[in-house]
Structures are given as C-alpha cells and as structure tokens.
Design an enzyme around this catalytic site. Structure first.
Site, PDB file in Angstrom:
ATOM      1  CE  LYS A 208       2.189   7.198   5.920  1.00 34.13           C
ATOM      2  NZ  LYS A 208       3.574   6.995   5.506  1.00 34.13           N
ATOM      3  CD  GLU A 214      -7.116   3.277  -6.352  1.00 34.73           C
ATOM      4  OE1 GLU A 214      -6.982   4.242  -5.574  1.00 34.73           O
ATOM      5  OE2 GLU A 214      -6.275   2.981  -7.225  1.00 34.73           O
ATOM      6  N   GLY A 265       3.668   3.023   3.921  1.00 34.98           N
ATOM      7  CA  GLY A 265       2.502   2.158   3.664  1.00 34.98           C
ATOM      8  C   GLY A 265       2.888   0.698   3.510  1.00 34.98           C
ATOM      9  CG  HIS A 382       2.425 -28.489 -12.942  1.00 30.96           C
ATOM     10  ND1 HIS A 382       2.634 -29.714 -13.544  1.00 30.96           N
ATOM     11  CD2 HIS A 382       2.731 -28.650 -11.634  1.00 30.96           C
ATOM     12  CE1 HIS A 382       3.015 -30.581 -12.617  1.00 30.96           C
ATOM     13  NE2 HIS A 382       3.089 -29.963 -11.454  1.00 30.96           N
ATOM     14  CE  LYS A 491      -1.610   7.300  -5.846  1.00 28.07           C
ATOM     15  NZ  LYS A 491      -1.197   7.568  -4.472  1.00 28.07           N
TER      16      LYS A 491
HETATM   17  O1  F6P Z   1      -0.238   4.839  -4.427  1.00 27.51           O
HETATM   18  C1  F6P Z   1       0.697   4.097  -3.711  1.00 27.51           C
HETATM   19  C2  F6P Z   1       0.378   4.083  -2.258  1.00 27.51           C
HETATM   20  O2  F6P Z   1       0.576   5.337  -1.705  1.00 27.51           O
HETATM   21  C3  F6P Z   1       1.170   3.030  -1.522  1.00 27.51           C
HETATM   22  O3  F6P Z   1       2.437   3.452  -1.175  1.00 27.51           O
HETATM   23  C4  F6P Z   1       0.285   2.743  -0.363  1.00 27.51           C
HETATM   24  O4  F6P Z   1       0.599   1.548   0.286  1.00 27.51           O
HETATM   25  C5  F6P Z   1      -1.068   2.716  -1.048  1.00 27.51           C
HETATM   26  O5  F6P Z   1      -0.978   3.714  -2.038  1.00 27.51           O
HETATM   27  C6  F6P Z   1      -2.249   2.974  -0.166  1.00 27.51           C
HETATM   28  O6  F6P Z   1      -2.156   4.212   0.475  1.00 27.51           O
HETATM   29  P1  F6P Z   1      -3.072   4.553   1.697  1.00 27.51           P
HETATM   30  O7  F6P Z   1      -2.782   3.584   2.783  1.00 27.51           O
HETATM   31  O8  F6P Z   1      -2.715   5.961   2.081  1.00 27.51           O
HETATM   32  O9  F6P Z   1      -4.515   4.456   1.255  1.00 27.51           O
END
Ligand code: F6P
Length: 521
Positions: A208, A214, A265, A382, A491
């Site tokens: 988004k 990451e 998101g 299980h 973060k």
């Molecule tokens: O860190 C949480 C978050 O902002 C979530 O709300 C979101 O779904 C995810 O990270 C990924 O964010 P983006 O789509 O902006 O990479």
C-alpha cells in the site's frame, strides 16, 4: 452527536446484572433440553453462509440485551457513516470504504441519483482500475511464457491474496505456480527464486505504502536477481500494486495498479492487492469474489440487527470478551483449502481491535480484541484440542465447514464432516467420569459457519462477514478499528539497531538488548 461507548450505556449495566444473575452459570445442555427450538432460534441464514450460533453461552434475554447495547452505542449510525464515506478512521482522518471495492458499477444516471452519491466519484475510479487490473490479469493468464507469479508483500499485502489463492485452488489456472514472499528472512525469497527463471517469472510488488522495509528489501533483491540472470524487460516482469505510484515508478516499475488511502491494508484483498487472485481464477472468478462480498455488505447494511449475522457475531464477541472474560477465540476451518484463514483473521481481528484507548485517546476500562488462533481441522484435533476439551481456560471455537467436497475421493468428506460435528458436540456435551482424567466438563461454546461450497462468491461473503463482525465489536468498544499505531515503535527501533549490528555500538541500549546484540555479531 457523539456515540456512547459500551460501558457508558444502561444496557451495559443490565448485561452485567443479567450475567451475575444467571448468565455466568448458563448451561448449554440445559438450554437445549429446555428449548426444542433453540437450533432454529439461534441459527441464521446470510448470503452464502449459514451460521449455527446455538452452541453458544447465550439465551434470548442476553441476546436481547446485547441488541439493546448495539442500539444504545448507535451501531447502525456508525455503520451508515462508514457506508456514506465519512472519515470514521479518526486518527488518520480517512474514510473507510473497502466495501466500495466490491460494489457493482451503476449506470451514470442512477449513480448521480443514488443514495451513495457521496461515493460516486470513488466508485467510478474503482471500476476503471478494476477493469484495467482484470484485463492485465487475463493477459498474464494467456501468456504461457510466464510460469511463475511471485507476490512480494507483507501483512495485508500478503495474507489476503495468499489465503484466497490457496482457498480457490480448485478454480485456478493450472499453467502457473503462485509464490508468496513476505518475510525479510532471505531464506524465503531465496527458496522461491531457486524454483524460478527470470524469463518466465512475473513479480508483483504489493505494498500500500511502497515503503515497508521487508517488501522493499525483497523487491530490490528480486530485481537484482532478475537483472543478474539476464532479465532486461522490467515492464514485462514486474508490476506494482500500491497507492504510492510515484515510489513504484522511482523503483523502476511502470506497470502499476493503484488503490486509495481509504482502503486499509488488512481490508485490501478486494483492490489491486487481489491481482494474484485475479490471475489465478480469472476476471470472471474475481468478479464473483467481489459479488459474494457485496452480498454480505448488503446484508450487513440492511438486515435488522436481530437477524444480521455480522452484528450477532460481533455482539457475541463482546459478550465473551467482556462478560465471560474469554481471552481468546480459536478458528478451525474444516477445509484444507482454508488453511491460511486463521493467519488472515489474526491480522483482521488483532490489528483492527487490539487497542487500549478509545477514539478520544482515553484508556479503556475493559478488554478488547481476543487472541485469535487456530489450524485447520482435523489437524488441530491431534495437537491442541486436548486443551480445548479439558484445559483450565474456556476458548470459544469457530468452526468453518463446507458441505460439498471439491474432490472425488470417496469417504474423505464424510469423515471430515463427521469430525467437525463430533468436536462441536463433544465440547458442548462433555462426558462425566467422576472428575478424573477421563472427565470432560463440556459446556464449551462453539459457532458453526457452513458454506454450501467453497467458491469465489462464498469465500468473498465469508471474508466480508468477518470484516463486519470486527467492525461491530470495535464500534461497541468505542475504538478506531482502522488504524494500527501499535506496529510503529518496533519498526523505528529496528532502524536504530540494524547499523549497530554492523558497528557493535551498544551505547544507550538496555542490558539485555546490548548483550544479545553482542552475541549476534
Ligand atoms: O506494519 C503493519 C502494516 O502497515 C499493515 O497494516 C499492512 O497490511 C502491512 O504493514 C503492509 O503494509 P504495506 O502494504 O504498506 O507494505
């Protein structure tokens, strides 16, 4: 007018009194023995989903008081404010309109006159983007040279599409493999890249914000791998799904599919973030997914509270969390295809309602989101079902079952369905064995959600149902279900720690972090 928070209403006090007077000693076995109609009274049809709520610790009086609570908290007004496009995400001053992503396009005239005219402009943008995205999805499907689609995204940009692609595997094109890379642990990306070739891979960079660390690290590594392997045509092999088209362009991606800041998101499966799903099941299938969700939106928007499934589930969530004090809810899809549903619902519930202050920033004097967890059945039986049956904590469980199998292997589906029925029955009935090791206390509550068949439409409805039940409990708790400030601190700290891992500088760190950092170097 400001809405009342649940604990400020007369209904809250009445619920407390009723819980003390008998609610806390409610017994399911007695309830069924005393009411031959209980199953019918506490079951509910909603679009594509049948729900049996009768094995919950709830009687007609408690449910009536919970419905009073919803009225006194002005739940309907809050719901209508969302559907009208009001900025109900107050801490970010944003509208919350993921429902618009699944609303059918209206003819121009009707649109101008429509009750939803506040959102008519956004709706036309939604459909222009949807049409473009689905046309692209069809092109990719027809492109036999692309054998691997790699979605790079995390949180809402991973869990929804991954869950849905797995769930709808039966409807998916057979010519392509779908991979989901979310973790910054390079082992995940490396493992996927080892199965792919640059000339036959399409990377979808889903974010988004297009700033998530990451995702950016994985996208940069994927691009380096692509170029090192002789890949030249970024336009053909990379697409971005984002609200931040400028950042995607700066990254070098020209094929972009946008969405808007009014899509959270964790509510973005229905937007461009759903592109892997659209490539897997095609444009027609994706439109069915949207139509199923829309049918549930309409149910939530128009059904009377007492016959409104998201409302009834959300009220039950409040009843269990705040009166019975249950700290978690287990989700058990008796469908292997739905194996990522628990992970998806964890983000939906806990990122939305895991809040400790109300919309005014005031600390809450009551509990909010439960811990959500689970695995598909029968696997969970299980593993941890021991605790569900005989542990010291009561954990309400939500079963999800599918009536028709998606395969022709004889015997399996009957076994699966027999197990889900038996577990719900055993949890409720228990078994008397003089209080010893073989004793099952019973009276352990469960909800049973039943789909006739797992299809794009029924999956859409099931997910929209879950979105709206989270809305209901969040609305009653008086919290903003649509922000997620709680993810920020970690973060920021990671940004400070990363260079220290290289330099060894531990100045100003607490003793534990400093000690661990030294060991990790
Ligand atoms: O860190 C949480 C978050 O902002 C979530 O709300 C979101 O779904 C995810 O990270 C990924 O964010 P983006 O789509 O902006 O990479």
């Amino acid at each position: 007018m400001k809405r009342l928070r649940c604990d400020q209403t007369p209904a809250w006090a009445a619920l407390q009194a009723s819980f003390e007077a008998g609610g806390k000693s409610f017994d399911l076995r007695e309830a069924f023995a005393g009411d031959a109609e209980r199953f019918f009274r506490f079951s509910q049809e909603a679009p594509y989903v049948f729900a049996d709520l009768s094995k919950n610790l709830l009687d007609v009086t408690s449910e009536a008081l919970l419905l009073d609570l919803a009225v006194q908290c002005q739940l309907e007004q809050h719901r209508d404010a969302m559907f009208a496009g009001d900025r109900i995400n107050s801490t970010e001053q944003r509208a919350v309109m993921h429902f618009l992503l699944r609303q059918p396009a209206l003819p121009a005239l009707e649109q101008a006159q429509s009750a939803i005219k506040n959102t008519a402009h956004e709706l036309s943008q939604v459909h222009a983007t949807l049409d473009a995205m689905l046309a692209y999805a069809e092109e990719v499907r027809a492109d036999e040279a692309i054998t691997d689609v790699v979605n790079i995204g995390i949180g809402g940009s991973d869990l929804g599409p991954q869950m849905a692609v797995l769930a709808l595997g039966e409807f998916a094109t057979t010519g392509k493999r779908f991979h989901f890379v979310s973790n910054v642990d390079g082992q995940e990306l490396a493992g996927v890249l080892a199965q792919c070739q640059p000339h036959s891979t399409l990377f979808l960079v889903a974010s988004k914000t297009f700033t998530t660390n990451e995702t950016m690290s994985n996208a940069h590594s994927a691009k380096r791998w692509f170029e090192a392997g002789g890949g030249r045509d970024i336009n053909r092999h990379f697409a971005a799904l984002t609200t931040n088209v400028v950042a995607a362009n700066a990254f070098g991606i020209r094929s972009t599919f946008g969405f808007w800041d009014w899509v959270g998101g964790r509510y973005s499966l229905w937007s461009a973030i759903g592109l892997p799903v659209a490539i897997a099941i095609g444009a027609v299938g994706f439109r069915e997914l949207l139509a199923g969700a829309h049918a549930m939106d309409e149910h939530f928007r128009t059904a009377a509270l007492a016959r409104n499934l998201p409302v009834r589930l959300g009220l039950l969530d409040v009843w269990y969390r705040n009166f019975h004090g249950f700290g978690s809810r287990s989700i058990a899809p008796y469908s292997s295809a739905l194996r990522r549903l628990p992970a998806y619902l964890q983000q939906l519930e806990m990122e939305s309602n895991g809040k400790r202050v109300d919309t005014d920033g005031q600390p809450l004097p009551f509990a909010t989101a439960p811990v959500l967890w689970g695995e598909p059945g029968t696997n969970g039986q299980h593993a941890y079902f021991q605790m569900l049956h005989q542990g010291t904590s009561v954990v309400p469980i939500e079963f999800v079952a599918v009536r028709k199998a998606a395969h022709g292997l004889p015997g399996h589906h009957e076994q699966l369905l027999a197990n889900v029925l038996a577990q719900a029955q055993a949890l409720m009935q228990g078994k008397n064995d003089e209080g010893g090791h073989r004793h099952f206390p019973g009276n352990r509550p469960s909800t049973f959600l039943l789909l006739d068949q797992l299809t794009p439409a029924s999956l859409g409805a099931l997910i929209a149902l879950q979105e709206h039940r989270v809305f209901v409990s969040g609305a009653l708790w008086g919290i903003n279900s649509f922000d997620q400030w709680g993810v920020e601190l970690g973060k920021v700290l990671a940004k400070d720690i990363e260079p220290r891992l290289r330099s060894g500088d531990t100045s100003g760190l607490d003793g534990s972090t400093a000690g661990l950092l030294q060991r990790l170097r």
